[in-house]
Design an enzyme around this catalytic site. Sequence first.
Site, PDB file in Angstrom:
ATOM      1  N   ARG A  47       0.857  -1.192   0.000  1.00 24.45           N
ATOM      2  CA  ARG A  47       0.000   0.000   0.000  1.00 24.45           C
ATOM      3  C   ARG A  47       0.891   1.239   0.000  1.00 24.45           C
ATOM      4  O   ARG A  47       2.099   1.164   0.166  1.00 24.45           O
ATOM      5  CB  ARG A  47      -0.937  -0.025   1.211  1.00 24.45           C
ATOM      6  CG  ARG A  47      -0.184  -0.389   2.487  1.00 24.45           C
ATOM      7  CD  ARG A  47      -0.643   0.302   3.682  1.00 24.45           C
ATOM      8  NE  ARG A  47      -0.566   1.731   3.562  1.00 24.45           N
ATOM      9  CZ  ARG A  47       0.566   2.441   3.692  1.00 24.45           C
ATOM     10  NH1 ARG A  47       1.739   1.859   3.938  1.00 24.45           N
ATOM     11  NH2 ARG A  47       0.554   3.753   3.570  1.00 24.45           N
ATOM     12  N   GLY A  48       0.238   2.426  -0.156  1.00 28.86           N
ATOM     13  CA  GLY A  48       1.008   3.662  -0.314  1.00 28.86           C
ATOM     14  C   GLY A  48       1.196   3.851  -1.812  1.00 28.86           C
ATOM     15  O   GLY A  48       1.616   2.918  -2.525  1.00 28.86           O
ATOM     16  N   ALA A  49       0.897   5.083  -2.288  1.00 27.10           N
ATOM     17  CA  ALA A  49       0.817   5.296  -3.737  1.00 27.10           C
ATOM     18  C   ALA A  49       2.058   4.840  -4.520  1.00 27.10           C
ATOM     19  O   ALA A  49       1.940   4.071  -5.486  1.00 27.10           O
ATOM     20  CB  ALA A  49       0.492   6.760  -4.004  1.00 27.10           C
ATOM     21  N   ARG A  90      -7.417  -0.869  -7.192  1.00 26.23           N
ATOM     22  CA  ARG A  90      -7.784   0.278  -6.338  1.00 26.23           C
ATOM     23  C   ARG A  90      -7.877   1.526  -7.225  1.00 26.23           C
ATOM     24  O   ARG A  90      -7.066   1.678  -8.143  1.00 26.23           O
ATOM     25  CB  ARG A  90      -6.727   0.519  -5.238  1.00 26.23           C
ATOM     26  CG  ARG A  90      -6.695  -0.559  -4.172  1.00 26.23           C
ATOM     27  CD  ARG A  90      -5.778  -0.173  -3.009  1.00 26.23           C
ATOM     28  NE  ARG A  90      -6.412   0.754  -2.106  1.00 26.23           N
ATOM     29  CZ  ARG A  90      -5.762   1.338  -1.079  1.00 26.23           C
ATOM     30  NH1 ARG A  90      -4.476   1.094  -0.872  1.00 26.23           N
ATOM     31  NH2 ARG A  90      -6.402   2.156  -0.268  1.00 26.23           N
ATOM     32  N   GLN A 198      -2.942   2.818   9.706  1.00 30.12           N
ATOM     33  CA  GLN A 198      -1.612   2.856   9.080  1.00 30.12           C
ATOM     34  C   GLN A 198      -0.623   3.685   9.900  1.00 30.12           C
ATOM     35  O   GLN A 198       0.579   3.430   9.865  1.00 30.12           O
ATOM     36  CB  GLN A 198      -1.713   3.450   7.661  1.00 30.12           C
ATOM     37  CG  GLN A 198      -2.352   2.551   6.634  1.00 30.12           C
ATOM     38  CD  GLN A 198      -3.843   2.779   6.529  1.00 30.12           C
ATOM     39  OE1 GLN A 198      -4.499   3.203   7.471  1.00 30.12           O
ATOM     40  NE2 GLN A 198      -4.407   2.484   5.367  1.00 30.12           N
ATOM     41  N   ASP A 239      -1.992  10.614  -2.713  1.00 32.50           N
ATOM     42  CA  ASP A 239      -2.316   9.534  -3.650  1.00 32.50           C
ATOM     43  C   ASP A 239      -2.582  10.043  -5.061  1.00 32.50           C
ATOM     44  O   ASP A 239      -2.422   9.314  -6.032  1.00 32.50           O
ATOM     45  CB  ASP A 239      -3.524   8.740  -3.150  1.00 32.50           C
ATOM     46  CG  ASP A 239      -3.115   7.874  -1.973  1.00 32.50           C
ATOM     47  OD1 ASP A 239      -3.059   8.399  -0.841  1.00 32.50           O
ATOM     48  OD2 ASP A 239      -2.786   6.699  -2.200  1.00 32.50           O
TER      49      ASP A 239
HETATM   50  O1  MRU Z   1      -4.856   3.164   1.820  1.00 30.95           O
HETATM   51  P1  MRU Z   1      -3.367   3.382   1.829  1.00 30.95           P
HETATM   52  O2  MRU Z   1      -2.713   2.864   3.066  1.00 30.95           O
HETATM   53  O3  MRU Z   1      -2.720   2.892   0.562  1.00 30.95           O
HETATM   54  O4  MRU Z   1      -3.217   4.972   1.850  1.00 30.95           O
HETATM   55  C1  MRU Z   1      -1.915   5.490   1.804  1.00 30.95           C
HETATM   56  C2  MRU Z   1      -1.849   6.961   1.894  1.00 30.95           C
HETATM   57  O5  MRU Z   1      -2.842   7.647   1.960  1.00 30.95           O
HETATM   58  C3  MRU Z   1      -0.482   7.573   1.794  1.00 30.95           C
HETATM   59  O6  MRU Z   1      -0.399   8.735   2.558  1.00 30.95           O
HETATM   60  C4  MRU Z   1      -0.166   7.921   0.324  1.00 30.95           C
HETATM   61  O7  MRU Z   1      -0.388   6.816  -0.481  1.00 30.95           O
HETATM   62  C5  MRU Z   1       1.220   8.413   0.144  1.00 30.95           C
HETATM   63  S1  MRU Z   1       2.427   7.143   0.341  1.00 30.95           S
HETATM   64  C6  MRU Z   1       3.961   7.843   0.063  1.00 30.95           C
END
Ligand code: MRU
Length: 350
Positions: A47-49, A90, A198, A239
């Site tokens: 996870r995380g963009a 997603r 998270q 994201d």
């Molecule tokens: O649902 P997630 O855990 O994938 O959401 C992640 C976030 O919102 C992060 O802040 C974003 O992806 C930036 S990661 C460098």
Amino acid sequence: MARLKTICWIDDACRIVDQTLLPVELKYEDITSAEQMWDAIKILKVRGAPAIGIAAAFGLYLGIRGFVGTSVEEFMRYLDERAAYLASARPTAVNLFWALERVKRVAKSRSAGADVSSIKKIIFDEAILILEEDDRSCRAIGEFGFEELKNTKTLLTHCNAGGLATASYGTALAPVYVGQERGHIFNVYSDETRPLLQGSRITAFELKEAGIPVTTICDNMAAVLMAKGRIDAVIVGADRIAANGDAANKIGTYTVAVLAKHHGIPFYVAAPFSTFDLTLADGSGIPIEERDGREITHGFGRQTGCDGIGVFNPAFDVTPHELITGIITERGIARKPLTENISKLKLITH
Ligand code: MRU
């Protein structure tokens, strides 16, 4: 300091940290098919963009590597189909679509006169390049971010935009790691980040592992800290960022930005250019993922909500550009007016 590798390629498989198990267990999982990767993205093992983008690129390679046949045309159709499948995992993080499009574009542009097996190799090499570039981008974000924040001491962050969300340094946490290398130790407050936590499960885990002082708070406690003057700056990831600077990030980010504005605290977004979606003039067109309400009513193995009630569970919100002090990218910091300065950064190439 050696950082945890949340995603890499080892022994013919894409190895990821299964982030659903943190902080109790640090377990790696080898992903060997596009279906496994789709699942890993969907249920937030990865996870995380930026990490989602890297995962998608490897997922696409895993999806096409078993293709049997010699027709380049058929192979390309199969590539499109596999990419569309992975793109459905997603909707919000644009890095997912950016990475899939990039891999497809490179494969197509270099397919003339090539055979299927050499195109497969081109696809694999591009996935590795995306991973390596993300590493370099996050490091550069860390440099720019540290320069900006070096006169501050205590930061608040929301969700996880650290090494576990990217190839290594993270985005929002990159300035913290660069600071540590230079002898400047930040104190970080990490919002717990309901409903999937998270912040307390992942951000606090990775900062503790790195030896950075970290304090977890529930999401509804940030205002008290700000009012007491205990937060110097807020820094979060993103994201998807529209051309005017409106930035989608984990649900609750918008709330923190409003609080920061009220208390006169600078609010930064840190993200690589792969997180910008310049096809969108503003944030109103950013698709927001809605997840299963049971994440709220039955989170982590215990029922905490009533049966038979309505539940609203958007995974992201959009922080309006007016609330953002600056967007820290690998090309520099975009400041107000954001639309103009984002377009200037767009012209910078490495
Ligand atoms: O649902 P997630 O855990 O994938 O959401 C992640 C976030 O919102 C992060 O802040 C974003 O992806 C930036 S990661 C460098």
